[in-house]
Design an enzyme around this catalytic site. Structure first.
Site, PDB file in Angstrom:
ATOM      1  N   ARG A  53       0.837  -1.217   0.000  1.00 33.12           N
ATOM      2  CA  ARG A  53       0.000   0.000   0.000  1.00 33.12           C
ATOM      3  C   ARG A  53       0.867   1.260   0.000  1.00 33.12           C
ATOM      4  O   ARG A  53       0.960   1.955  -1.005  1.00 33.12           O
ATOM      5  CB  ARG A  53      -0.935  -0.037   1.225  1.00 33.12           C
ATOM      6  CG  ARG A  53      -2.066   0.980   1.201  1.00 33.12           C
ATOM      7  CD  ARG A  53      -1.682   2.382   1.584  1.00 33.12           C
ATOM      8  NE  ARG A  53      -1.131   2.491   2.932  1.00 33.12           N
ATOM      9  CZ  ARG A  53      -0.623   3.618   3.421  1.00 33.12           C
ATOM     10  NH1 ARG A  53      -0.600   4.724   2.688  1.00 33.12           N
ATOM     11  NH2 ARG A  53      -0.094   3.664   4.634  1.00 33.12           N
ATOM     12  N   ASP A  54       1.556   1.527   1.092  1.00 31.10           N
ATOM     13  CA  ASP A  54       2.314   2.780   1.192  1.00 31.10           C
ATOM     14  C   ASP A  54       3.481   2.768   0.212  1.00 31.10           C
ATOM     15  O   ASP A  54       3.855   3.807  -0.335  1.00 31.10           O
ATOM     16  CB  ASP A  54       2.829   2.943   2.638  1.00 31.10           C
ATOM     17  CG  ASP A  54       2.981   4.401   3.041  1.00 31.10           C
ATOM     18  OD1 ASP A  54       2.834   5.276   2.165  1.00 31.10           O
ATOM     19  OD2 ASP A  54       3.244   4.662   4.225  1.00 31.10           O
ATOM     20  N   HIS A  66       4.406   4.379  12.815  1.00 35.97           N
ATOM     21  CA  HIS A  66       4.578   4.259  11.364  1.00 35.97           C
ATOM     22  C   HIS A  66       5.613   5.305  10.949  1.00 35.97           C
ATOM     23  O   HIS A  66       5.299   6.485  10.827  1.00 35.97           O
ATOM     24  CB  HIS A  66       3.203   4.510  10.722  1.00 35.97           C
ATOM     25  CG  HIS A  66       3.159   4.580   9.238  1.00 35.97           C
ATOM     26  ND1 HIS A  66       2.662   3.553   8.454  1.00 35.97           N
ATOM     27  CD2 HIS A  66       3.509   5.554   8.376  1.00 35.97           C
ATOM     28  CE1 HIS A  66       2.709   3.906   7.185  1.00 35.97           C
ATOM     29  NE2 HIS A  66       3.221   5.130   7.101  1.00 35.97           N
ATOM     30  N   CYS A 103       4.094   9.023   1.088  1.00 33.02           N
ATOM     31  CA  CYS A 103       2.770   9.535   0.741  1.00 33.02           C
ATOM     32  C   CYS A 103       2.898  10.628  -0.316  1.00 33.02           C
ATOM     33  O   CYS A 103       3.658  11.578  -0.135  1.00 33.02           O
ATOM     34  CB  CYS A 103       2.091  10.099   1.983  1.00 33.02           C
ATOM     35  SG  CYS A 103       0.497  10.818   1.613  1.00 33.02           S
ATOM     36  N   ASN A 124       9.109   4.296   3.734  1.00 28.38           N
ATOM     37  CA  ASN A 124       8.895   3.812   5.107  1.00 28.38           C
ATOM     38  C   ASN A 124      10.201   3.215   5.628  1.00 28.38           C
ATOM     39  O   ASN A 124      11.059   2.810   4.849  1.00 28.38           O
ATOM     40  CB  ASN A 124       7.843   2.695   5.102  1.00 28.38           C
ATOM     41  CG  ASN A 124       6.473   3.183   4.680  1.00 28.38           C
ATOM     42  OD1 ASN A 124       6.111   3.091   3.512  1.00 28.38           O
ATOM     43  ND2 ASN A 124       5.724   3.712   5.609  1.00 28.38           N
TER      44      ASN A 124
HETATM   45  P1  HMG Z   1     -13.412  13.920  -2.884  1.00 27.74           P
HETATM   46  O1  HMG Z   1     -13.057  14.251  -4.308  1.00 27.74           O
HETATM   47  O2  HMG Z   1     -13.645  15.045  -1.939  1.00 27.74           O
HETATM   48  O3  HMG Z   1     -14.627  12.888  -2.771  1.00 27.74           O
HETATM   49  O4  HMG Z   1     -12.268  12.998  -2.327  1.00 27.74           O
HETATM   50  P2  HMG Z   1     -16.083  12.882  -3.273  1.00 27.74           P
HETATM   51  O5  HMG Z   1     -16.876  12.212  -2.222  1.00 27.74           O
HETATM   52  O6  HMG Z   1     -16.501  14.253  -3.756  1.00 27.74           O
HETATM   53  O7  HMG Z   1     -15.997  11.903  -4.543  1.00 27.74           O
HETATM   54  C1  HMG Z   1     -15.273  12.248  -5.705  1.00 27.74           C
HETATM   55  C2  HMG Z   1     -15.200  11.021  -6.604  1.00 27.74           C
HETATM   56  O8  HMG Z   1     -14.451   9.991  -5.947  1.00 27.74           O
HETATM   57  C3  HMG Z   1     -16.557  10.417  -6.899  1.00 27.74           C
HETATM   58  O9  HMG Z   1     -16.458   9.816  -8.167  1.00 27.74           O
HETATM   59  C4  HMG Z   1     -16.697   9.346  -5.866  1.00 27.74           C
HETATM   60  O10 HMG Z   1     -17.558   8.317  -6.233  1.00 27.74           O
HETATM   61  C5  HMG Z   1     -15.280   8.832  -5.789  1.00 27.74           C
HETATM   62  P3  HMG Z   1     -17.081  10.530  -9.487  1.00 27.74           P
HETATM   63  O11 HMG Z   1     -18.540  10.709  -9.177  1.00 27.74           O
HETATM   64  O12 HMG Z   1     -16.355  11.830  -9.623  1.00 27.74           O
HETATM   65  O13 HMG Z   1     -16.796   9.555 -10.581  1.00 27.74           O
HETATM   66  N1  HMG Z   1     -14.962   8.231  -4.500  1.00 27.74           N
HETATM   67  C6  HMG Z   1     -14.441   7.010  -4.351  1.00 27.74           C
HETATM   68  N2  HMG Z   1     -14.083   6.063  -5.241  1.00 27.74           N
HETATM   69  C7  HMG Z   1     -13.587   4.909  -4.748  1.00 27.74           C
HETATM   70  N3  HMG Z   1     -13.410   4.670  -3.441  1.00 27.74           N
HETATM   71  C8  HMG Z   1     -13.753   5.598  -2.518  1.00 27.74           C
HETATM   72  C9  HMG Z   1     -14.286   6.823  -2.974  1.00 27.74           C
HETATM   73  N4  HMG Z   1     -14.721   7.921  -2.333  1.00 27.74           N
HETATM   74  C10 HMG Z   1     -15.140   8.779  -3.277  1.00 27.74           C
HETATM   75  N5  HMG Z   1     -13.572   5.337  -1.224  1.00 27.74           N
HETATM   76  C11 HMG Z   1     -11.504  11.223  -0.925  1.00 27.74           C
HETATM   77  C12 HMG Z   1     -12.299  12.513  -1.000  1.00 27.74           C
HETATM   78  C13 HMG Z   1     -11.266  10.937   0.549  1.00 27.74           C
HETATM   79  C14 HMG Z   1     -12.335  10.114  -1.567  1.00 27.74           C
HETATM   80  C15 HMG Z   1     -10.179  11.398  -1.683  1.00 27.74           C
HETATM   81  O14 HMG Z   1      -9.546  12.550  -1.192  1.00 27.74           O
HETATM   82  C16 HMG Z   1      -9.264  10.234  -1.544  1.00 27.74           C
HETATM   83  O15 HMG Z   1      -9.550   9.149  -2.031  1.00 27.74           O
HETATM   84  N6  HMG Z   1      -8.097  10.441  -0.897  1.00 27.74           N
HETATM   85  C17 HMG Z   1      -7.152   9.349  -0.667  1.00 27.74           C
HETATM   86  C18 HMG Z   1      -5.826   9.900  -0.359  1.00 27.74           C
HETATM   87  C19 HMG Z   1      -4.869   8.788  -0.032  1.00 27.74           C
HETATM   88  O16 HMG Z   1      -5.142   7.619  -0.235  1.00 27.74           O
HETATM   89  N7  HMG Z   1      -3.692   9.197   0.481  1.00 27.74           N
HETATM   90  C20 HMG Z   1      -2.665   8.268   0.841  1.00 27.74           C
HETATM   91  C21 HMG Z   1      -2.997   7.479   2.084  1.00 27.74           C
HETATM   92  S1  HMG Z   1      -2.651   8.348   3.585  1.00 27.74           S
HETATM   93  C22 HMG Z   1      -0.966   8.071   3.849  1.00 27.74           C
HETATM   94  O17 HMG Z   1      -0.284   7.581   2.980  1.00 27.74           O
HETATM   95  C23 HMG Z   1      -0.394   8.361   5.198  1.00 27.74           C
HETATM   96  C24 HMG Z   1      -0.078   7.091   5.992  1.00 27.74           C
HETATM   97  O18 HMG Z   1       0.856   6.278   5.305  1.00 27.74           O
HETATM   98  C25 HMG Z   1       0.479   7.462   7.389  1.00 27.74           C
HETATM   99  C26 HMG Z   1       1.657   8.446   7.318  1.00 27.74           C
HETATM  100  O19 HMG Z   1       2.703   8.106   6.697  1.00 27.74           O
HETATM  101  O20 HMG Z   1       1.516   9.540   7.861  1.00 27.74           O
HETATM  102  C27 HMG Z   1      -1.355   6.264   6.210  1.00 27.74           C
HETATM  103 MG    MG Z   2       3.015   6.461   5.372  1.00 28.10          MG
END
Ligand code: HMG
Ligand code: MG
Length: 308
Positions: free
Chosen positions: A12-13, A226, A259, A272
């Site tokens: 994933r990450d 993490h 990220c 990581n």
């Molecule tokens: P948004 O654009 O505000 O969402 O995004 P929305 O509700 O307006 O939906 C927009 C579109 O996305 C729509 O599709 C939804 O259906 C679709 P359209 O009608 O335009 O075709 N949608 C989805 N599709 C699939 N699965 C879903 C989903 N939700 C909405 N679950 C949202 C808001 C949260 C969805 C978006 O910002 C997003 O997906 N963000 C993900 C970001 C991400 O994954 N970042 C990396 C992970 S975090 C990280 O790495 C940190 C970590 O490692 C810890 C650390 O290191 O600190 C964990």
């Molecule tokens: Mg991370």
């Protein structure tokens, strides 16, 4: 000797920011190599918007490939940002149940927010408060299905946009997540800014927020660290966290990771903490990880072969 739980987040990450798409079958090969190492958990993918993270748009297909090969003793986890993500995870489990008789293919869903408003906005298009509201229905629905819920807090030391983050801000978010009933808090040092001193400060605050709950109702650690290893401080931070009582860490095979929303124009977010670094550090401190070194070396080789 005490055991330390290790989760491999490489699929994933490690792969969420890759510029070159990694074929789903290659991701499945990575997960299969990782699960042979003796790791307790694998964070397999995310059910997030494919517009935001196209690299993980194949999450359901990946889980379908893995279903026949999941060992009983390994937990599979996936990130979900909202109920739509949870729905997708539960559909994967329903398919695995009907096609392979597997009670639960995905054992844990991980919600994610941050202690920085700017980061949360850039990562999930929401305020911290909005993310908490998104999680509110997820926790009981996941629990009804027997899933564990992990809650990530990013930027626990520093934010790429806001700079230093006070430990009290992290503990405040942790308290809100614990009130929702999550099973575990995972502290993300997203940009690898942590030092033994800053990790000590934030972990101490969050242990206070946990109020004596070192393990959850599954008998598993309530707190995970993490770390990203940007400045080479991650091993020292692990040692500090072990001394404070932390018994669960994330790492990635091959040191993959980072990220995309933690990157700045000048610098791509680093990886990581490498699994090999984590295992060596934890075992040198006298703890058991259950990781087999030869299998870990093979998983490292598979992981390194996937990235550009
Ligand atoms: P948004 O654009 O505000 O969402 O995004 P929305 O509700 O307006 O939906 C927009 C579109 O996305 C729509 O599709 C939804 O259906 C679709 P359209 O009608 O335009 O075709 N949608 C989805 N599709 C699939 N699965 C879903 C989903 N939700 C909405 N679950 C949202 C808001 C949260 C969805 C978006 O910002 C997003 O997906 N963000 C993900 C970001 C991400 O994954 N970042 C990396 C992970 S975090 C990280 O790495 C940190 C970590 O490692 C810890 C650390 O290191 O600190 C964990
Ligand atoms: Mg991370």
């Amino acid at each position: 000797m005490q055991t330390v739980r290790v989760t491999d987040v490489a699929p994933r990450d490690g792969l969420q920011a890759e510029a070159v798409p990694v074929p789903t079958v290659h991701k499945a090969a990575l997960v299969r190599a990782v699960q042979k190492t003796g790791v307790a958990e694998v964070e397999v993918s995310s059910f997030v918007s494919p517009k935001w993270i196209p690299q993980l748009g194949d999450a359901a297909d990946l889980f379908a490939l893995l279903a026949p090969f999941k060992p009983d003793r390994v937990l599979y986890a996936a990130l979900v940002p909202n109920e739509k993500g949870l729905d997708a995870a539960l559909m994967v489990n329903a398919a695995a149940r009907s096609e392979h008789g597997i009670e639960r293919l995905i054992d844990k869903v991980s919600v994610f927010t941050a202690a920085s408003e700017t980061f949360t906005q850039k990562n999930t298009n929401a305020t911290i408060a909005d993310t908490i509201e998104r999680f509110r229905p997820i926790v009981p629905r996941a629990h009804e299905q027997g899933l564990r819920v992990r809650a990530y807090i990013s930027c626990v030391v520093a934010c790429p946009y806001e700079g230093d983050i006070p430990p009290t801000a992290v503990a405040d978010v942790a308290r809100q997540l614990l009130e929702l009933g999550v099973d575990e808090i995972d502290l993300g040092d997203t940009i690898g800014a942590g030092t033994p001193e800053t990790i000590d400060a934030v972990v101490t605050e969050v242990i206070d927020a946990l109020d004596g709950r070192a393990v959850n109702r599954f008998g598993e650690p309530s707190l995970t660290l993490h770390l990203h290893d940007t400045f080479g401080h991650a091993a020292a931070c692990v040692r500090t966290a072990l001394e404070l009582g932390v018994r669960s860490f994330d790492a990635s095979s091959g040191g993959l990771g980072g990220c995309p929303f933690a990157s700045t124009p000048e610098r791509r977010a680093p990886g990581n903490i490498a699994m090999a670094t984590l295992v060596r550090t934890v075992e040198d401190m006298g703890f058991v990880t259950g990781i087999d070194r030869a299998a870990m070396a093979e998983a490292d080789r598979v992981a390194s072969g996937l990235i550009a």
